[in-house]
Scaffold this active site. Structure first.
Site, PDB file in Angstrom:
ATOM      1  N   ASP A 105       0.864  -1.179   0.000  1.00 50.32           N
ATOM      2  CA  ASP A 105       0.000   0.000   0.000  1.00 50.32           C
ATOM      3  C   ASP A 105       0.910   1.242   0.000  1.00 50.32           C
ATOM      4  O   ASP A 105       1.449   1.613  -1.039  1.00 50.32           O
ATOM      5  CB  ASP A 105      -0.899  -0.118   1.245  1.00 50.32           C
ATOM      6  CG  ASP A 105      -1.984   0.943   1.328  1.00 50.32           C
ATOM      7  OD1 ASP A 105      -2.543   1.297   0.288  1.00 50.32           O
ATOM      8  OD2 ASP A 105      -2.280   1.401   2.441  1.00 50.32           O
ATOM      9  N   PHE A 154     -10.353  -0.322  -0.391  1.00 50.34           N
ATOM     10  CA  PHE A 154      -9.972  -1.167   0.734  1.00 50.34           C
ATOM     11  C   PHE A 154     -10.468  -2.581   0.465  1.00 50.34           C
ATOM     12  O   PHE A 154     -11.649  -2.810   0.278  1.00 50.34           O
ATOM     13  CB  PHE A 154     -10.529  -0.647   2.056  1.00 50.34           C
ATOM     14  CG  PHE A 154      -9.847  -1.297   3.216  1.00 50.34           C
ATOM     15  CD1 PHE A 154      -8.595  -0.856   3.632  1.00 50.34           C
ATOM     16  CD2 PHE A 154     -10.418  -2.387   3.861  1.00 50.34           C
ATOM     17  CE1 PHE A 154      -7.928  -1.484   4.673  1.00 50.34           C
ATOM     18  CE2 PHE A 154      -9.756  -3.017   4.907  1.00 50.34           C
ATOM     19  CZ  PHE A 154      -8.509  -2.566   5.316  1.00 50.34           C
ATOM     20  N   ASP A 161      -7.604  -8.494   6.068  1.00 44.93           N
ATOM     21  CA  ASP A 161      -8.659  -8.254   7.056  1.00 44.93           C
ATOM     22  C   ASP A 161      -9.179  -6.833   7.042  1.00 44.93           C
ATOM     23  O   ASP A 161      -8.540  -5.905   6.525  1.00 44.93           O
ATOM     24  CB  ASP A 161      -8.126  -8.526   8.464  1.00 44.93           C
ATOM     25  CG  ASP A 161      -7.172  -7.423   8.934  1.00 44.93           C
ATOM     26  OD1 ASP A 161      -6.193  -7.140   8.204  1.00 44.93           O
ATOM     27  OD2 ASP A 161      -7.421  -6.825   9.996  1.00 44.93           O
TER      28      ASP A 161
HETATM   29  P1  IMP Z   1       1.829  -0.423   3.791  1.00 47.13           P
HETATM   30  O1  IMP Z   1       2.874  -0.427   4.859  1.00 47.13           O
HETATM   31  O2  IMP Z   1       1.055   0.865   3.752  1.00 47.13           O
HETATM   32  O3  IMP Z   1       2.347  -0.802   2.430  1.00 47.13           O
HETATM   33  O4  IMP Z   1       0.713  -1.415   4.223  1.00 47.13           O
HETATM   34  C1  IMP Z   1       0.894  -2.711   4.225  1.00 47.13           C
HETATM   35  C2  IMP Z   1      -0.081  -3.420   5.133  1.00 47.13           C
HETATM   36  O5  IMP Z   1      -1.309  -2.718   5.369  1.00 47.13           O
HETATM   37  C3  IMP Z   1      -0.455  -4.678   4.439  1.00 47.13           C
HETATM   38  O6  IMP Z   1       0.444  -5.700   4.740  1.00 47.13           O
HETATM   39  C4  IMP Z   1      -1.846  -4.949   4.966  1.00 47.13           C
HETATM   40  O7  IMP Z   1      -1.743  -5.699   6.152  1.00 47.13           O
HETATM   41  C5  IMP Z   1      -2.413  -3.587   5.270  1.00 47.13           C
HETATM   42  N1  IMP Z   1      -3.309  -3.150   4.178  1.00 47.13           N
HETATM   43  C6  IMP Z   1      -3.065  -2.197   3.254  1.00 47.13           C
HETATM   44  N2  IMP Z   1      -4.096  -2.037   2.403  1.00 47.13           N
HETATM   45  C7  IMP Z   1      -5.029  -2.929   2.806  1.00 47.13           C
HETATM   46  C8  IMP Z   1      -6.346  -3.261   2.312  1.00 47.13           C
HETATM   47  O8  IMP Z   1      -6.877  -2.728   1.331  1.00 47.13           O
HETATM   48  N3  IMP Z   1      -6.989  -4.249   2.996  1.00 47.13           N
HETATM   49  C9  IMP Z   1      -6.460  -4.881   4.076  1.00 47.13           C
HETATM   50  N4  IMP Z   1      -5.238  -4.609   4.558  1.00 47.13           N
HETATM   51  C10 IMP Z   1      -4.528  -3.642   3.928  1.00 47.13           C
END
Ligand code: IMP
Ligand code: MG
Length: 178
Positions: A105, A154, A161
């Site tokens: 993300d 999302f 989750d």
């Molecule tokens: P980042 O550090 O922002 O790249 O986020 C990574 C983590 O956020 C992922 O490993 C997920 O656990 C959670 N995450 C990000 N987007 C989503 C989503 O759309 N649904 C569920 N979990 C998400």
């Protein structure tokens, strides 16, 4: 979290599409590391279902470990503050390591995970992610093996989750906000 979401979600990527793409990624990894050993590192908890499907299709000398990364955010937003709360139990010096994640993300989680693992001098360090939301990226991350690019929605299911629910859905769904 109310149960309305269950009826309020739509399928984004169904089981046959996931299965086909997972097979293609496994084949890519099998070819790239033919004759070599690979250490698969799953990032808890979200990656467990994707990782399970993926490693069944990997025909290499394989070891499996988990690490846990937690970002202290509220609801569906990350705070950017990432902590590794569970480490792998093996030395990866000189090994081929493939980190398996559910979704990239902002990229903050992977930046921390890669900082930690690359300092241990693996022979190769690759990233395999089921999903990516490129529009949300806040730091540059190279995804070596990617399942699907998705829009900024999302998503839930297939390990992902919302407030710890819906990880068990066998497909990727998204929550419809009215
Ligand atoms: P980042 O550090 O922002 O790249 O986020 C990574 C983590 O956020 C992922 O490993 C997920 O656990 C959670 N995450 C990000 N987007 C989503 C989503 O759309 N649904 C569920 N979990 C998400
Ligand atoms: Mg995760």
């Amino acid at each position: 979290m109310n149960m309305e979401i269950l009826s309020n979600h739509k399928v984004l990527i169904d089981e046959p599409a996931l299965d086909k793409r997972v097979g293609e990624i496994a084949e890519q990894i099998n070819n790239e590391f033919a004759g070599e050993k690979v250490i698969i590192v799953g990032v808890l908890k979200g990656s467990f279902m994707f990782m399970s499907d993926l490693i069944k299709k990997i025909n290499l000398d394989t070891e499996v470990y988990f690490l846990k990364a937690e970002s202290y955010g509220r609801g569906t937003e990350t705070s950017g503050e990432v902590k590794i709360t569970k480490d792998i139990e093996t030395d990866i010096n000189g090994e081929n390591v493939i980190v398996v994640e559910d979704i990239i993300d902002s990229g903050f989680t992977m930046r921390e995970v890669f900082k930690l693992l690359s300092a241990r001098n693996p022979k190769a360090l690759k990233l395999c992610s089921c999903l990516s939301k490129p529009d949300r990226r806040e730091c540059e991350i190279t995804i070596d093996y990617l399942g699907f690019e998705i829009p900024d929605e999302f998503v839930i299911g297939y390990g992902l989750d919302y407030a710890e629910k819906y990880r068990n859905l066998p497909y990727i769904g998204y929550i419809e906000v009215e």
